[in-house]
Enzyme design. Structure first.
Site, short mmCIF file in Angstrom:
data_model
loop_
_atom_site.label_atom_id
_atom_site.label_comp_id
_atom_site.label_asym_id
_atom_site.label_seq_id
_atom_site.Cartn_x
_atom_site.Cartn_y
_atom_site.Cartn_z
N SER A 133 0.25 -1.07 -0.22
CA SER A 133 -0.34 -0.03 0.48
C SER A 133 1.07 1.06 -0.32
O SER A 133 1.82 1.45 -1.24
CB SER A 133 -0.82 -0.30 1.33
OG SER A 133 -2.65 1.14 0.63
N HIS A 161 -4.77 -5.42 -1.68
CA HIS A 161 -6.08 -5.64 -0.17
C HIS A 161 -7.06 -6.47 0.08
O HIS A 161 -7.48 -5.70 0.70
CB HIS A 161 -6.59 -3.92 -0.40
CG HIS A 161 -5.44 -2.77 -0.62
ND1 HIS A 161 -4.00 -2.05 -0.94
CD2 HIS A 161 -5.25 -2.18 0.98
CE1 HIS A 161 -3.83 -1.33 -0.89
NE2 HIS A 161 -4.23 -1.15 0.23
N GLU A 178 -1.74 -2.54 -7.99
CA GLU A 178 -3.28 -3.18 -7.46
C GLU A 178 -3.67 -2.04 -6.55
O GLU A 178 -2.98 -0.92 -6.32
CB GLU A 178 -3.63 -4.48 -6.36
CG GLU A 178 -1.86 -3.79 -5.13
CD GLU A 178 -2.63 -3.05 -3.94
OE1 GLU A 178 -3.62 -2.63 -3.85
OE2 GLU A 178 -1.30 -2.16 -3.18
#
Length: 297
Positions: free
Chosen positions: A111, A272, A204
């Protein structure tokens, strides 16, 4: 020159750092107990539980914890506490510190930690690891895969649920770069964006509408960042639209692959979602229709 950290040995010393958002102590402790139970020595940076505005402490303190962890000869791996936001604010401060004399250590996170993955590769050529943070659930498959990858004992990732878009006629061997699409795109135009020439773009995201995903891909394309790429891998896009949207993320990835003239893979089990398998960034991987493995394995 690419530099890979030493494999994580049983009983190794793991240091927790918090370069981004405010940490939940309860969630942190769950994973710390898990790692301790597995025989690892786990310590926390001095400022991991600090709070300053929306961050886990002031920038200078967050940088110091990270530098201390990377510099400490008794620390074998560095695992980030969580993502959120804030890692990008550390990059100019890291540039004031010369870490070129250090050997790389296993650095794990995803992230917002994408900014650190990009930084350490562009500045020092370090291989780092996209995978769970301390606030993730380590008690199931994701945690075991993370430890196996860091230890160098997992070299193949079966990907039966992954779809091949614009298929290639042969496996592709190339280093992967990327992580979170939003964070990576924010580095365009900075000295920290990794070169994707002769590499695979792995991205992602979470809670981004398809049109925003499309806009970010086009920013990468129009800025020239996708020149020379070998392929595109889309991980788990949680909350990024659904199959009934007029334009889906799957279509966007396919169209971008056609534009670049490369194959693409969709729904690789990292990101995630429920599956967040650990993968090395910057190290050559071989990807085919149904698996990914370390080059040479």
């Amino acid at each position: 020159m690419r530099k890979k950290p030493k494999p994580l040995k049983p009983g190794a010393h793991i240091r927790i750092v918090a370069p981004a958002g405010i940490v939940n102590p309860k969630n942190l402790q769950i994973t710390q107990d898990f790692l301790t139970h597995r025989g690892y020595t786990v310590s926390q940076g001095a400022h991991v539980l600090d709070q300053h505005e929306i961050f886990a402490g002031k920038e200078t303190d967050r940088v110091q914890d990270l530098v201390d962890a990377l510099s400490d000869p008794h620390v074998d791996a560095v695992i980030t506490a969580r993502g959120g936001y804030g890692s990008v604010r550390l990059l100019p401060l890291l540039d004031q510190i010369d870490l070129s004399h250090l050997n790389p250590k296993c650095l794990l996170g995803y992230s917002d930690i994408t900014a650190l993955h990009a930084y350490f590769f562009t500045r020092y050529g370090w291989v780092t690891y996209h995978g769970p943070v301390m606030e993730s659930d380590w008690t199931h498959e994701n945690g075991q895969i993370a430890l196996d990858v860091l230890a160098g004992t997992k070299t193949c990732w079966p990907t039966r649920a992954m779809e091949v878009l614009n298929p290639s006629h042969a496996p592709i061997t190339a280093p992967w770069h990327g992580g979170n699409l939003t964070v990576l795109t924010s580095l365009v135009g900075t000295p920290y964006f990794p070169s994707l020439n002769d590499a695979v773009l792995f991205v992602e995201d979470v809670n981004e509408a398809p049109y925003r995903v499309d806009r970010m891909f086009h920013q990468l394309l129009l800025s020239g960042c996708l020149e020379g790429i070998r392929g595109i891998v889309w991980g788990e896009g949680v909350g990024c639209g659904n199959d009934t949207d007029p334009l889906t993320v799957k279509q966007i990835v396919y169209q971008m692959a056609l534009e670049c003239g490369v194959p693409a893979w969709y729904n690789f089990p990292a990101g995630h979602g429920v599956n967040n398998w650990t993968v090395p960034l910057g190290e050559p991987l071989t990807i085919s229709d149904n698996h990914v493995l370390l080059a040479g394995e």
